[in-house]
Write an enzyme that holds these catalytic residues in place. Structure first.
Site, PDB file in Angstrom:
ATOM      1  N   ALA A 263       0.848  -1.185   0.000  1.00  0.00           N
ATOM      2  CA  ALA A 263       0.000   0.000   0.000  1.00  0.00           C
ATOM      3  C   ALA A 263       0.882   1.232   0.000  1.00  0.00           C
ATOM      4  CB  ALA A 263      -0.888   0.007   1.241  1.00  0.00           C
ATOM      5  N   GLU A 265       1.113   5.484   1.286  1.00  0.00           N
ATOM      6  CA  GLU A 265       0.567   6.455   2.237  1.00  0.00           C
ATOM      7  C   GLU A 265       0.352   7.856   1.681  1.00  0.00           C
ATOM      8  OE1 GLU A 265       3.719   5.084   2.396  1.00  0.00           O
ATOM      9  OE2 GLU A 265       5.200   6.567   3.027  1.00  0.00           O
ATOM     10  N   GLU A 299      -0.286   2.538   7.062  1.00  0.00           N
ATOM     11  CA  GLU A 299      -0.365   3.662   6.113  1.00  0.00           C
ATOM     12  C   GLU A 299      -0.968   4.891   6.804  1.00  0.00           C
ATOM     13  OE1 GLU A 299       1.374   3.077   3.609  1.00  0.00           O
ATOM     14  OE2 GLU A 299       1.362   0.892   3.818  1.00  0.00           O
ATOM     15  N   HIS A 302       1.568   6.677   8.884  1.00  0.00           N
ATOM     16  CA  HIS A 302       2.527   7.457   8.096  1.00  0.00           C
ATOM     17  C   HIS A 302       2.106   8.927   8.009  1.00  0.00           C
ATOM     18  CE1 HIS A 302       5.734   5.018   6.548  1.00  0.00           C
ATOM     19  NE2 HIS A 302       4.978   4.183   5.873  1.00  0.00           N
ATOM     20  N   GLU A 321      10.008   4.345   7.760  1.00  0.00           N
ATOM     21  CA  GLU A 321       9.506   2.969   7.689  1.00  0.00           C
ATOM     22  C   GLU A 321       9.728   2.183   8.987  1.00  0.00           C
ATOM     23  OE1 GLU A 321       7.406   2.348   5.729  1.00  0.00           O
ATOM     24  OE2 GLU A 321       7.759   3.629   3.996  1.00  0.00           O
TER      25      GLU A 321
END
Ligand code: HT7
Ligand code: ZN
Length: 873
Positions: A263, A265, A299, A302, A321
């Site tokens: 995915a 963000e 996500e 983030h 990360e």
């Protein structure tokens, strides 16, 4: 080929003040007009060229402040566009390019997935959309106008808030989006298509109402409900645990079928691989549900750790990360069971990151060089990065860690920053010197920690020595000592914790030893009996621990340790040691097997332990973990055989009891993906796995469970277990599964994964045929990863066959995939990192396959880089 070094970092001579984009999307192609307001930085010399990144673009027009540029005023090449002598003041540069997203199979930049236009810009995809300063330290507010045919693209989305929309004539309509938060281009996103949606709202702690939506293919709306529920829980958790509130009026998620990663963000517009959104009990397993919850949270988190505060350059990737993985792991721990989550995360680290860190692709969590940044979205950056943050939290304590995080958000909001700045906030907030700690970010390799102890009854003195050593890794021959937090406890003969009156020789605070030199010897006085040490509780550091504990000591820990992680780990260590010994020719003594069996059965019978934890305890060590324990000259077939043999020896005498337990644990209530029911199912399926591998009773039971299952968890477990043990029924069950669910691509992936796990010698032939079928969707990353990725990573005995067939199957497939999607090809090839571990014949066969691939094809930078690093290692 060109290597980029961290030491060469320099800011750009020009900054971007604002970006206005105008997309005109049609079936025939997409026209992109970009207006960038640019200004020279104070230190820039007049006449300094403006160098913009571009990848595969053809310039249609260029103007500065509305006046077209003469040909001599700019140049273009494969890497971008240079304005030779831009004005020495603020100015607006307007460029226009035409894109053909329809032919973009790399899935970076603007592309089409099942008809929907969508984007992926991290790390360097924006330069495939427009000429730009495509690097994360260039932050600007964006305004984006999208015009598209209303009938094929009724949904038009970009980052931020929708500020206008309407008709645009000729069946076209438009939407205007504004993102007020300055952002790097890698967080840009656009989606245009005919999509269904579900909506909800979330009210933040300060009372702001946020409109939430998840967009998907029509008909899939009901499958998005769990994702929406996960999103709302994530938003609430980040407020409670980190004091972080959402900042826009809308939060949109779009599920697409063709995606290179899990995915993305993008600010206010997360784009997801649909496998991490869609879930129904009949088609998704408990593991899928847990993954959806985790990635939705990741996500969303983030938004603060990545978007509001971003990375200065891509070397700092783990700034966002590693930290965000730490946050999602903490979220899952709070939402589910903390010990079960911890065991799950450590298992994953050991199976994926330890092999990376101990092989030719090893790199520090904060690398200092790269040829291809896409090859650094690794388990080291993500999972080890999270472990480093976790160690900080352990060393500083919960309150100290939170103080540091608060300061991080306060000091760096709106910035693109570095690992050094991250560590500095913790130093400043707590007065701790973290200079030695920073080695965790700068050095690769998994430290080997050795513990040895002795007890002197006469003086009631217990002595514990810990030493550390880290093997060389590529470009890093010498390793300085790391700061290693070792959580510990001493356990007395009756199984309860033991105290001491004094300790000398090193740093011990409460239950924490800090090992920061090559070795430390601690002397505990006032210790009434010989204790058994429980070391590295909760896996307090990402190291390989070896101790002088006997099997008896370990099984004592498995029964009595108050730390659930170490209870699990002690038992796993015993099983791993026995399997590794058997694979290298020393058959385990039957008394040792009996003792291990007894410990397993006692754990299963303990009413104080929950099902999910028991399931983890009875899951036998992965083949890669056993191979690492052996360390060199590994024969993966011998490992698989030894593993199988020990399971048979353990289960044989208790098969009836295990079968009864399997029957007892059936869930009869309606399906719920929650931790309690999922735990029960995981234990039941763990028992089925033991029975199938370890007795004659399992195969039929698995077949029956497959047919009787009322949810995907139970059906898929039965299928995977049958395939993995290649039971008589396995081919028929695979056939049934394929026809039953063949139309659902995500379930088709499950079939591919199960098919790739078969241990029989015909598996490669079958996989070749699947891949060669004319209707195999060979441009879809999920399909390719399900077939090849799981073969390479989880079927080592066939992948690393002595005749080299497994290696050649993969390199031949990678040669083809590389032409379509280099990122997918490169990732599949990382499986060859096991070569140094293998016995010489297999190692040479693997190298030969890689060399043939390297020499016979023109490869992308992605695959070339991976192959060269593996061959050099
Ligand atoms: N930050 C995201 C990384 C990502 C990505 C990287 C390379 C190619 C495609 C990609 N899609 C997403 C995902 C994350 O860590 O949250
Ligand atoms: Zn991430």
């Amino acid at each position: 080929e060109h290597t980029i070094f961290l030491k060469d970092y320099a800011p750009t001579p020009y900054s971007v003040v604002a970006v206005d984009m105008d997309f005109k999307i049609t079936e025939a192609g997409t026209r992109v007009r970009t207006q960038m307001t640019i200004e020279p930085r104070p230190e820039t010399e007049p006449g300094t060229p403006l160098v913009l990144d571009g990848d595969g673009l053809t310039l249609q027009s260029i103007a500065i402040d509305g006046a077209p540029l003469m040909m001599v005023a700019y140049t273009t090449d494969d890497d971008g566009l240079t304005v030779v002598e831009p004005p020495f003041r603020r100015f607006v540069l307007e460029t226009e390019v035409n894109l053909t997203p329809e032919t973009n199979t790399k899935l970076m930049g603007l592309y089409r997935s099942s008809g929907t236009w969508c984007t992926q810009c991290e790390p360097e995809g924006f330069r495939r959309i427009t000429y730009y300063l495509d690097r994360p330290d260039i932050l600007a507010p964006f305004k984006v106008r999208i015009t598209a045919p209303r009938d094929i693209a009724p949904v038009l989305l970009s980052n931020g808030n929708l500020i206008d929309k309407g008709e645009a004539g000729d069946g076209m309509h438009f939407a205007l989006w504004e993102d007020p938060f300055p952002k790097p281009a890698y967080l840009f996103a656009l989606v245009a298509g005919d999509l269904g949606s579900i909506t909800d709202t979330f009210t933040t702690s300060s009372g702001r109402k946020v409109d939430l939506a998840i967009y998907c293919t029509h008909g899939k709306e009901a499958e998005c409900l769990y994702a929406m529920d996960s999103l709302k829980r994530s938003m609430a958790w980040d407020e409670k645990r980190f004091g972080r509130e959402y900042d826009l009026d809308v939060f949109n998620i779009v599920a697409v079928s063709d995606f290179n990663f899990g995915a993305m963000e993008n600010k206010g517009l997360n784009i997801f691989n649909d496998k991490l959104v869609f879930a129904l009990p009949e088609t998704a397993s408990d593991a899928n549900y847990a993954n959806i919850e985790r990635v939705i949270a990741h996500e969303y988190f983030h938004n603060w750790t990545g978007n509001r505060i971003t990375c200065r350059d891509w070397f700092q990737l783990c700034l966002k990360e590693g930290l965000t993985v730490y946050r999602d792991q903490e979220f899952s721990s709070d939402e589910r069971s903390r010990p079960v989550q911890r065991i799950h995360d450590v298992e994953n680290l050991r199976i994926t990151q330890f092999p990376e860190d101990g092989g030719p692709l090893a790199h520090p969590p904060r690398p200092d060089r790269y040829r291809e940044i896409n090859n650094f979205y690794t388990t080291t950056v993500y999972q080890k990065g999270s472990e480093v943050v976790r160690m900080l939290a352990t060393l500083l304590g919960e309150a100290g860690f939170r103080k540091g995080m608060d300061l991080y958000f306060e000091r760096h909001d709106g910035e693109a920053t570095t690992i050094e700045a991250f560590l500095k906030v913790f130093e400043d907030a707590t007065g701790t010197d973290l200079s030695q700690f920073s080695r965790w970010y700068l050095n690769a390799g998994t430290p080997a920690v050795t513990a040895s102890d002795s007890y002197d009854a006469a003086s009631q003195t217990y002595t514990l020595t810990l030493t550390q050593k880290t093997a060389p890794t590529p470009n890093q021959p010498d390793k300085p000592p790391f700061v290693i937090p070792v959580k510990f406890g001493l356990i007395g003969p009756n199984g309860s914790p033991m105290g001491w009156t004094a300790v000398a020789g090193g740093t011990v605070k409460d239950d924490l030893i800090v090992l920061d030199g090559d070795s430390v010897t601690l002397t505990f006085t006032g210790v009434a009996n010989r204790p058994v040490p429980s070391l590295l509780r909760g896996f307090s550091a990402p190291v390989k621990l070896s101790t002088n504990l006997t099997q008896q000591d370990l099984l004592f820990l498995a029964r009595h340790d108050s730390d659930p992680f170490n209870r699990w780990d002690a038992l796993q260590t015993v099983a791993t040691q026995l399997m590794a010994a058997a694979a290298t020719g020393s058959q385990p003594a039957s008394a040792d097997v009996d003792a291990l069996r007894q410990a397993i059965m006692d754990t299963l019978g303990d009413p104080a332990l929950d099902h999910a934890f028991k399931a983890q305890v009875i899951a036998m060590p992965d083949e890669t973990v056993i191979a690492r324990q052996i360390g060199r000259d590994v024969d993966p077939s011998a490992v698989a055989e030894a593993r199988h043999a020990l399971i048979r020896a353990i289960v044989g005498p208790v098969a009836e009891r295990v079968e009864a337990l399997h029957a007892e644990l059936q869930v009869i209530e309606p399906y719920s993906p929650g931790a309690a029911q999922a735990g029960r199912r995981s234990l039941r399926n763990g028992l089925l796995s033991l029975l199938t591998a370890g007795s004659d009773r399992g195969a039929a039971l698995a077949e029956a469970q497959y047919h009787a299952a009322s949810n995907m968890t139970d059906r898929y477990a039965a299928l995977a277990i049958s395939a993995h043990n290649w039971t008589k029924a396995a081919p028929a069950l695979l056939g049934d599964f394929r026809t039953r669910f063949g139309g659902d691509p995500l379930v088709f992936d499950k079939w591919l994964v199960a098919s790739s796990q078969a241990p029989d010698d015909a598996v490669i032939e079958r996989l070749r045929a699947i891949l060669a079928a004319p209707d195999f969707p060979r441009t879809n990353p999920n399909r390719l990863r399900a077939l090849l990725g799981s073969f390479v990573m989880s079927n080592p005995a066939q992948f690393a066959r002595a005749d080299g067939l497994g290696f050649r199957f993969v390199t031949e497939a990678a040669a083809e995939i590389d032409k379509v999607n280099p990122q997918v090809a490169a990732r599949v090839l990382t499986g060859f990192r096991i070569l140094p571990l293998l016995e010489a014949g297999r190692r040479e066969a693997g190298r030969a396959a890689l060399e043939a691939l390297r020499n016979q094809h023109t490869l992308s930078r992605n695959t070339g880089d991976i192959i060269d690093r593996i061959l050099a290692g």
